[in-house]
Write an enzyme that holds these catalytic residues in place. Structure first.
Site, PDB file in Angstrom:
ATOM      1  N   ASP A 255     152.227  64.459 148.444  1.00 52.46           N
ATOM      2  CA  ASP A 255     153.074  64.310 149.820  1.00 52.46           C
ATOM      3  C   ASP A 255     151.980  65.119 150.868  1.00 52.46           C
ATOM      4  O   ASP A 255     151.857  65.960 149.919  1.00 52.46           O
ATOM      5  CB  ASP A 255     153.933  63.775 149.860  1.00 52.46           C
ATOM      6  CG  ASP A 255     153.898  63.036 151.311  1.00 52.46           C
ATOM      7  OD1 ASP A 255     153.266  62.955 151.884  1.00 52.46           O
ATOM      8  OD2 ASP A 255     155.082  61.988 151.886  1.00 52.46           O
TER       9      ASP A 255
HETATM   10  C1  BGC Z   1     154.130  60.828 154.696  1.00 50.51           C
HETATM   11  C2  BGC Z   1     153.611  60.168 153.512  1.00 50.51           C
HETATM   12  C3  BGC Z   1     152.142  59.527 154.327  1.00 50.51           C
HETATM   13  C4  BGC Z   1     151.371  60.711 153.660  1.00 50.51           C
HETATM   14  C5  BGC Z   1     149.936  60.654 154.686  1.00 50.51           C
HETATM   15  C6  BGC Z   1     153.113  61.724 155.084  1.00 50.51           C
HETATM   16  O1  BGC Z   1     153.803  62.881 155.688  1.00 50.51           O
HETATM   17  O2  BGC Z   1     154.976  61.105 153.857  1.00 50.51           O
HETATM   18  O3  BGC Z   1     154.395  59.041 153.069  1.00 50.51           O
HETATM   19  O4  BGC Z   1     151.382  59.086 152.853  1.00 50.51           O
HETATM   20  O5  BGC Z   1     151.807  61.672 155.367  1.00 50.51           O
HETATM   21  O6  BGC Z   1     149.492  60.008 155.584  1.00 50.51           O
END
Ligand code: BGC
Length: 745
Positions: A288
Site C-alpha cells: 500500500d
Molecule cells: C489505499 C489503497 C489504495 C492506494 C492507492 C492507499 O492509501 O489504502 O487502498 O489502493 O492508496 O491509491
C-alpha cells in the site's frame, strides 16, 4: 464427549483445502521463457526498476507527472505508475518507457477503480447489499471496459477486508461483515475486472486488498493495530482473499496495519507462508501507499533501508510510493543482506503480468482514442448503474405502506442530499464526475411526478448547526401528502482516513426530522439515506414511517432510488452488515459466539448473563434484513436426510411463497450452527444464498446443497471437519431461531 477430528491436515500441506482450486494461472504460461530471456538482458538496476511504482497527479488539463518521475521512467527505474489515466496521459508516459529506455519495457498503469470508473455504481457496501453476484460481476466488467479505454491496466480492487466496525470509514469499500458473502463477492469482482482473457484490451488486473486484517483496526480507527487469534484470522479474515486467489486474481496489496505485532508489509507469515506456500499464489504483491517507509514508524524497522530489506524478504514485489526499493535495494544486495534471487522473483512476477496483458506485443493497446470516446458513459452503462442502484437499496422499515409513493400524491422533498449530485457518488469515485453528471434523487423523482407535485426545501446542511432552513422545510411538509427526506453523510465521511466515533446522522438532520414529525404528525415521513457505514438510526426509526437505505447510489443513483420509491423496482436489498442500536454495542455482528452465559430468550435482562443493563443485545437491523413491498413466507423445510456421512451431500429445500401484492425478488439465505466444536463455533453461519423472483401468489421450492467441506474450519491447529450435530435454517434474514437439525457422521 468431544467430537473426534476426522480430517486433520496440517495447514502447510492442506491438500483438502487446495485441491479443487483453479490454479492461479501464472505458472506454466507461454510467457515464462520470454520473461526469462528478457531478464537475462536486464541489469540489477533495471530489475529493481520494475519493482518501483510512482504516482502521477491530476489537474484540470489532464494528468500531471513530475519531471523527476519522467526522468526515472527514462532511466528504466520505474515499473508502474498510479493515478495517471486517459489515453493522452498514459500514451505519453508509455512512450518514454518504451522508446526512451534501454530495453523498452512498458509501464503498468494502476488506478483505484473501486465501484466504477466514470460510470459510478453504488459504493461497495451498497453493492454487497444486492447479494447479486451476477450484477456485481457485470458492474466491474463495465468499470474495466471504461478504465481500460482510458489507459488503465490494473485496478487496486476489490477490497475484500471483512469489516465489523462501522466507525471504520473503509467499511464502505468492502462487502460487509460476513465471510461467506464476502468471499462470493470477492470472486465476482475479480471475474468482472479480469474477464476471461487478460490479453484482451478490455480486461484489467484485479488486486485483492488489503492483506490482511485491515478491517479489524482497533476502535475502528484507520491504520490502527490489529491483534487477533489465528482462528479468527483464518476463519474470518483470510477466506475472501483465498476466494480471490481461487478465481485467479493477479495481484495482492499489503495492508497498512500490523497483524499480531508484525506489520503486514513486513509479514513473512502472511505473504510467504500463507499466500505463496499454502495458497500457491503466483501473481505479484504491491505495497500500500508508502507502506515500506511506514515500517519505521511502526517500530519494526530501524530505518528505511532496513524496512526495504524486511519488505522484500517478507515477499513484497512492488513498492508503491516509498522510493525504498529504488534507493536501497541495490546496496542491500551488494552488502549481502538481500539475495538477488528475491529481486529476480519480484521482477519476474511483474514482467509476467505485463506479458499477460499483451503489453509487450503492443504497449499502446490500451491507448485508443476512438475507444476512449466510445467506451465511457455509454447509455447501457448508465442504465446498468440505474438498475444496480435500485437493487442495492435496502428497505429497512415500511409502516402502514408509506412506500411505494403514488404518482397522484404531492411530495415534500426535503434534506441536504435531495438535490445533491456530488456526494451521491460516494468516496473512491475514480474518474467519476462530481460536478453535475450524476442524477440526483430530485431528478429521479421528476421522472415520476410533475414539478407542481414536488415541493422542495433543503432544510439544513449535512453538517453544521444552521437551522435557518427548518421553517421552509416545515412549510413544504404542510403542503404535501407525504414527506421524503434525503439525508445522510458527506461522501468523505467514509473511505480512507474517515473514521468516526459518532455514527449518528451528522449536523442537525435528526432535529429536522423531529421538527417535521411535530409539524405534520399524521403524514408519512420517508427517510432516504445516503451513507458509507451502518448508522445509529435508533431515533430515526421512531420518527420515520419508512426508511430506505440507498448508500451512495452512484451516477444514475437518483433514477434508481426513484424507481424504488415509486415501486417500479420492488426493493430486494438485504443488509450485508449489522446496524447497531447504539455505538456502545460495537462490535456487533450476527455470527457471534454464544459465550458461557448467553441470555435466556424469555428473560434477556437476567442478571449475570452476557447482556447490557441499558440496551438489548439485539441490533436495530440485523444482517440479512431487508423488506420488500410484498411479503414472503417460508415453509416446509426438508432435508435429504437426518444424517450425512463425510462423503455425502445434504440437500436442504424450502418453499418460498410471495404472499403480498407485488411481484418481487427475495434473497433466500441458508444458515447453519455447528453446535459443538473443538473450538467454539458461531451461533449462526451463512453458508449459501439464492436470489429468486416470485410473481405475487407464486411459490418456488428453493434448494441448497451442503457438503462436509462447507462445514470446515480452522481450530488453531489444523483445518478440520468435525462430526456432530448441526442446526440448519433457510430464511430471509439472520434474525430467527433454528428449528431443524442434522448430524454429520
Ligand atoms: C489505499 C489503497 C489504495 C492506494 C492507492 C492507499 O492509501 O489504502 O487502498 O489502493 O492508496 O491509491
Amino acid at each position: 464427549m468431544n467430537k473426534c477430528i476426522l480430517i486433520s491436515i496440517l495447514v502447510l500441506v492442506s491438500a483438502s483445502c487446495t485441491t479443487n482450486n483453479k490454479a492461479p494461472s501464472s505458472e506454466g504460461t507461454p510467457y515464462n521463457a520470454k520473461v526469462d530471456s528478457l531478464m537475462n538482458l536486464m541489469t540489477l538496476q533495471e530489475k529493481i526498476g520494475q519493482t518501483v511504482m510512482y504516482s502521477g497527479g491530476w489537474s484540470v488539463t489532464g494528468p500531471t507527472v513530475s519531471s523527476n518521475n519522467k526522468k526515472f521512467i527514462k532511466e528504466g527505474a520505474v515499473g508502474a505508475m498510479l493515478n495517471v489515466y486517459s489515453v493522452k496521459g498514459t500514451r505519453e508516459l508509455q512512450r518514454l518507457a518504451v522508446e526512451e529506455t534501454r530495453l523498452g519495457i512498458p509501464l503498468l498503469f494502476g488506478y483505484d477503480v473501486i465501484h466504477g470508473f466514470k460510470t459510478i455504481f453504488p459504493i461497495n457496501l451498497g453493492l454487497a447489499a444486492s447479494w447479486d453476484l451476477e450484477d456485481i460481476e457485470k458492474g466491474s466488467r463495465i468499470a474495466a471496459e471504461e478504465a481500460s479505454a482510458e489507459g488503465i491496466h490494473w485496478t487496486f480492487a476489490p477490497m475484500v477486508d471483512i469489516a465489523r466496525d462501522p466507525r471504520w470509514g473503509r467499511i464502505s469499500e468492502g462487502a460487509g461483515e460476513d465471510v461467506y458473502l464476502g468471499s462470493e463477492i470477492a470472486k465476482a469482482y475479480v471475474k468482472g475486472f479480469q474477464g476471461d482473457d487478460l490479453s484482451k484490451h478490455n480486461t484489467i488486473l484485479a488486486c485483492a486488498k488489503h492483506f490482511v486484517g485491515y478491517g479489524a483496526a482497533q476502535a475502528g480507527r484507520d491504520y490502527h493495530t490489529v491483534n487477533m487469534g489465528y482462528d479468527e484470522l483464518r476463519n474470518v479474515y483470510l477466506p475472501p482473499f483465498k476466494a480471490a486467489v481461487d478465481v485467479g486474481v493477479e495481484t495482492f496489496m499489503t495492508a497498512f496495519n500490523e497483524v499480531n505485532g508484525v506489520p503486514a508489509t513486513g509479514n513473512k507469515f502472511i505473504f510467504r507462508d500463507v499466500l505463496r506456500d499454502e495458497w500457491g499464489f503466483k501473481g505479484f504483491v504491491v505495497t500500500d501507499y508508502t507502506a515500506i517507509n511506514e515500517l519505521v514508524e511502526h517500530g519494526f524497522a530501524e530505518d528505511e533501508k532496513h524496512a526495504t530489506e524486511l519488505a522484500i524478504k517478507a515477499g513484497i514485489d512492488q513498492d508503491m510510493m516509498s522510493s525504498a526499493n529504488r534507493l536501497y535495494l541495490e546496496a542491500l544486495v551488494n552488502e549481502g543482506k538481500v539475495d538477488v534471487k528475491l529481486i529476480d522473483d519480484a521482477c519476474r512476477r511483474i514482467l509476467l503480468a505485463k506479458y499477460k496483458l499483451g503489453l509487450f506485443e503492443d504497449p499502446y493497446r490500451y491507448c485508443d482514442e476512438q475507444r476512449e470516446k466510445e467506451m465511457v458513459y455509454k447509455p447501457e452503462f448508465l442504465e446498468a448503474a440505474r438498475q444496480t442502484a435500485a437493487m442495492c437499496s435496502v428497505l429497512l422499515k415500511n409502516e402502514d405502506k408509506a412506500l411505494p409513493l403514488d404518482k397522484n400524491e404531492t411530495i415534500a422533498l426535503i434534506g441536504p442530499l435531495a438535490r445533491d449530485k456530488e456526494n451521491i457518488l460516494g468516496n473512491w469515485a475514480a474518474a467519476g464526475d462530481r460536478k453535475g453528471r450524476a442524477i440526483s434523487v430530485y431528478q429521479g423523482i421528476q421522472e415520476y411526478l410533475s414539478d407542481s407535485k414536488i415541493v422542495f426545501a433543503k432544510g439544513c446542511n449535512i453538517e453544521g448547526e444552521d437551522q435557518s432552513g427548518f421553517d421552509q422545510a416545515i412549510k413544504a411538509a404542510r403542503k404535501a401528502d407525504k414527506v421524503v427526506m434525503v439525508m445522510g453523510e458527506d461522501y468523505d465521511m467514509s473511505g480512507e482516513a474517515a473514521s468516526r466515533t459518532n455514527i449518528k446522522l451528522p449536523g442537525r438532520q435528526t432535529d429536522l426530522i423531529k421538527a417535521i414529525r411535530k409539524a405534520v404528525p399524521n403524514k408519512a415521513i420517508i427517510l432516504v439515506l445516503m451513507n458509507g457505514r451502518p448508522l445509529d438510526l435508533s431515533e430515526e426509526d421512531t420518527l420515520a414511517d419508512a426508511i430506505l437505505e440507498t448508500w451512495f447510489p452512484g451516477t444514475s443513483g437518483g433514477y434508481g432510488v426513484a424507481d424504488v420509491l415509486f415501486g417500479a423496482y420492488n426493493p430486494s436489498g438485504k443488509l450485508p452488515v449489522t446496524f447497531p442500536r447504539t455505538l456502545g454495542q460495537i462490535p456487533i455482528y450476527y455470527n457471534m459466539k454464544n459465550t458461557g452465559r448467553p441470555i435466556p430468550p424469555d428473560d434477556p435482562k437476567e442478571d449475570y448473563k452476557s447482556n447490557y443493563i441499558d440496551v438489548p443485545n439485539t441490533p436495530l437491523y440485523p444482517f440479512g434484513h431487508g423488506l420488500s413491498y410484498t411479503t414472503f413466507e417460508y415453509g416446509n423445510l426438508e432435508l435429504s436426510g437426518e444424517t450425512i456421512g463425510m462423503s455425502d451431500t445434504l440437500t436442504a429445500s424450502v418453499t418460498v411463497t410471495n404472499t403480498g401484492d407485488y411481484d418481487g425478488h427475495e434473497v433466500v439465505q441458508l444458515y447453519i450452527h455447528d453446535k459443538v466444536g473443538s473450538i467454539t463455533r458461531p451461533v449462526k453461519e451463512l453458508k449459501g444464498f439464492k436470489k429468486i423472483f416470485l410473481e405475487k401468489g407464486q411459490s418456488k421450492r428453493v434448494s441448497f446443497e451442503l457438503s462436509p467441506k462447507d462445514l470446515e474450519f480452522y481450530n488453531n491447529e489444523a483445518f478440520v471437519i468435525e462430526p456432530g450435530a448441526f442446526e440448519i435454517a433457510i430464511k430471509g434474514t439472520s434474525d430467527f431461531d433454528f428449528e431443524h437439525s442434522f448430524n454429520l457422521e
